[in-house]
Design an enzyme around this catalytic site. Structure first.
Site, short mmCIF file in Angstrom:
data_model
loop_
_atom_site.label_atom_id
_atom_site.label_comp_id
_atom_site.label_asym_id
_atom_site.label_seq_id
_atom_site.Cartn_x
_atom_site.Cartn_y
_atom_site.Cartn_z
CB SER A 179 -0.90 0.03 1.24
OG SER A 179 -1.58 1.26 1.35
CE1 TYR A 207 -4.31 -2.24 4.94
CE2 TYR A 207 -3.42 -0.10 4.34
CZ TYR A 207 -3.93 -1.33 3.97
OH TYR A 207 -4.06 -1.64 2.63
#
Length: 246
Positions: free
Chosen positions: A141, A155
């Site tokens: 990501s 995250y």
């Protein structure tokens, strides 16, 4: 002719589903890993078959070692030796400041995003190394380098770990003929945002990126397909950012 058999975790929706369909179009037989929605997984299986490839859906939690073992066992039994792995399964938990995140959410995010990726990668390495070939693509990501303050720092931390895994494992498995890369998407228009409690997030953040829009799952799938293809035969240890310039 030897068939390409690729396991895609989190393959029932969003980026994972798009990856399954794109790989099928590129000649891969696909194992659609999923954790909850059997109907969605079967819909992806139907799409893969419609593209002329074989497919099987396998339910399991990637953070559970026995489930990972079963995922690869079913792949071998139903489709043949696994030649590729896409580590896509991931969770975020609700958006919010790090100080407010519950311990159960922290553990779940680490278990799925990091431990799940480690377990699946280890199993793939065990199976691919004796054959001297294979490809692993991790879905990272853009958060890994942006940090995602006020949204999901935890995250982002797990995705930074996935990037480190990608680089290290590529160096370790390269001599065995196995390539390991990652794709790091920016904001992508999927239902993950609604699950985080912010259904308009993709549109709002997308307006601020240089390309002035959120990405599409199919655009991430195209990057994955390239990294898994012979065109990327000299590419390993790379984190390919597909984030609209952000």
């Amino acid at each position: 002719m030897k068939r390409l058999v690729t396991v895609v975790t989190g393959g029932s929706r969003g980026i994972g589903a798009a990856v399954c369909l794109r790989l099928a179009a590129e000649g891969h037989d696909v194992v659609v890993g999923y954790v909850r929605d059997a109907a969605a997984a079967e819909k992806v299986v139907d799409g893969v078959r419609a593209a002329g490839a074989r497919a099987v859906a396998v339910r399991g939690d990637t953070s559970v070692e026995a489930d990972v073992e079963r995922l690869f066992d079913v792949a071998l039994r139903e489709l043949g030796p696994v030649t590729g792995l896409v580590n896509n399964a991931a969770v975020t938990g609700p958006l919010g400041r790090f100080a407010d995140v519950g311990t159960d959410t922290l553990r779940r995010v680490v278990d799925v995003n990091l431990m799940g990726t480690l377990l699946c990668s280890r199993r793939a390495a065990q199976l691919m190394t004796p054959r001297g070939e294979g490809v692993i693509v991790n879905i990272s990501s853009g958060a890994a380098t942006l940090g995602s303050p006020g949204e999901y720092v935890h995250y982002a931390a797990t995705k930074a770990a996935v990037d480190a895994l990608t680089v290290g494992l590529a160096k370790e498995l390269g001599p065995d003929g196995i390539r390991v890369n990652a794709v790091a998407p920016g904001v992508v228009d999927t239902d993950m945002h609604a699950a985080m409690g912010a259904p308009d997030r993709a549109r709002e953040i997308g307006a601020a990126v240089p390309l002035r829009r959120a990405g599409r799952a199919e655009e991430i799938a195209a990057a994955v397909a390239w990294l898994m293809s012979p065109d990327a035969s000299y590419t390993t240890g790379t984190v390919l950012r597909v984030a609209g310039g952000r």
